[in-house]
Enzyme design. Structure first.
Site, PDB file in Angstrom:
ATOM      1  N   ARG A  29      46.741  38.675  62.908  1.00  0.00           N
ATOM      2  CA  ARG A  29      46.620  39.648  61.934  1.00  0.00           C
ATOM      3  C   ARG A  29      47.672  39.204  60.853  1.00  0.00           C
ATOM      4  NH1 ARG A  29      49.497  44.400  60.476  1.00  0.00           N
ATOM      5  NH2 ARG A  29      48.003  45.966  59.624  1.00  0.00           N
ATOM      6  N   LYS A  47      56.963  39.541  59.464  1.00  0.00           N
ATOM      7  CA  LYS A  47      57.997  40.520  59.978  1.00  0.00           C
ATOM      8  C   LYS A  47      59.291  40.171  59.967  1.00  0.00           C
ATOM      9  CE  LYS A  47      54.436  43.357  62.551  1.00  0.00           C
ATOM     10  NZ  LYS A  47      54.079  43.777  63.861  1.00  0.00           N
TER      11      LYS A  47
END
Length: 308
Positions: A262, A227
């Protein structure tokens, strides 16, 4: 200890005990515009090949997504269904592992649950009562994520006086709404929503304060893989160069109490998670059990002195 609650995910096919281990949720993108793989696995046969790869790599849960939550043009439910359902059916034939579908569409959730999904990974915070109804009717699990507004909508980063307190307040309110709508409380998983309506300092603060979300007594999912906050901390690295930073974030998240991580890089992060399980003392690595388990195993792992 942050992993001492007896929390489980039990689909009837597979049971994961979070007091014993951390689950690795593998991202399976069925989108042409994902921020990392950029459509590399888009299309049914490519998706099926990717599913086989991540299952061989040790994925505990597969998360299929047909629409990314980041800002962009609306994707009609019929297009999302076209991307997701055929792939979901093929993957369901391949594995007993839990399958999650990343969607905020009630129509897609309904068809996905009929096709064999076990979890709806909702990036909208269950704002749509129809989505709650579909999940409750199926008796399914749900990932409830913090987000400040509707997915796929651009908005500037918001200011938080206390990001952890405000995220916790949001999650508490949505958990109650889910329970009142018929979703079984023990089937709710919480996601603090790193990077969603949060700049890098806020995402880092949430990770540091992750134990404060354990008060709900529900499993915590952390989605940090590649991210923006990882790239920004490391000086502006693009997604393809964020593997090391992701490994650090995954390790820290587990140490702070995450039950599910995740990830994109399944085999690599499975090893990271396994090593972190040993460091924090999960399952067989608990201090009181470790010596009993390790001594007989050591003989098959460690080599004796070199032969002359």
């Amino acid at each position: 200890m942050l992993h001492d609650r007896h929390l489980t995910l039990d689909t009837g096919r597979t049971r994961i005990d979070f007091s014993e281990r951390v689950a690795v949720m593998a991202i399976l993108n069925a989108t042409p515009d994902s921020f990392f793989d950029r459509g590399r696995h888009y299309g049914l046969e490519r998706g099926v090949r990717r599913a086989r790869e991540i299952l061989r790599a040790g994925a505990d849960i597969l998360d299929i997504g047909g629409v990314k939550a980041a800002a962009g043009k609306p994707v009609p439910p019929e297009e999302e269904l076209r991307r997701v359902i055929p792939l979901l059916r093929r993957v369901r034939e391949m594995t007993e592992a839990p399958i999650s579908v990343d969607t905020f569409s009630p129509e897609v959730a309904r068809e996905a649950l009929r096709a064999g999904a076990d979890i709806i990974n909702d990036t909208s915070g269950l704002r749509d009562p129809r989505l709650i109804e579909e999940i409750a009717a199926a008796g399914a699990y749900v990932v409830l994520m913090h987000i400040a507004g509707p997915p796929r909508t651009w908005r500037p980063f918001r200011h938080y006086s206390d990001v952890t307190a405000e995220v916790a307040e949001f999650l508490e309110e949505r958990v109650e709404a889910a329970a009142e709508g018929g979703i079984e409380r023990e089937k709710i998983l919480l996601d603090p929503g790193l990077d969603f309506d949060k700049d890098t300092p806020y995402s880092l603060e949430l990770l540091r304060n992750l134990p404060e979300l354990k008060r709900f007594g529900l499993p915590i999912l952390v989605a940090a893989s590649r991210k923006d906050f990882v790239g920004e901390v490391l000086g502006g690295l693009p997604p393809e160069e964020r593997l090391a930073g992701t490994a650090a974030a995954v390790t820290y998240a587990i140490a702070r109490g995450a039950n599910i991580v995740r990830v994109h890089d399944v085999e690599f992060m499975r090893q990271v998670a396994h090593m972190t399980e040993a460091l924090v003392g999960l399952g067989r690595w608990r201090p009181e059990a470790l010596r009993k388990w390790w001594v007989p195993r050591r003989k098959s792992i460690l080599r004796g002195p070199p032969k002359e």
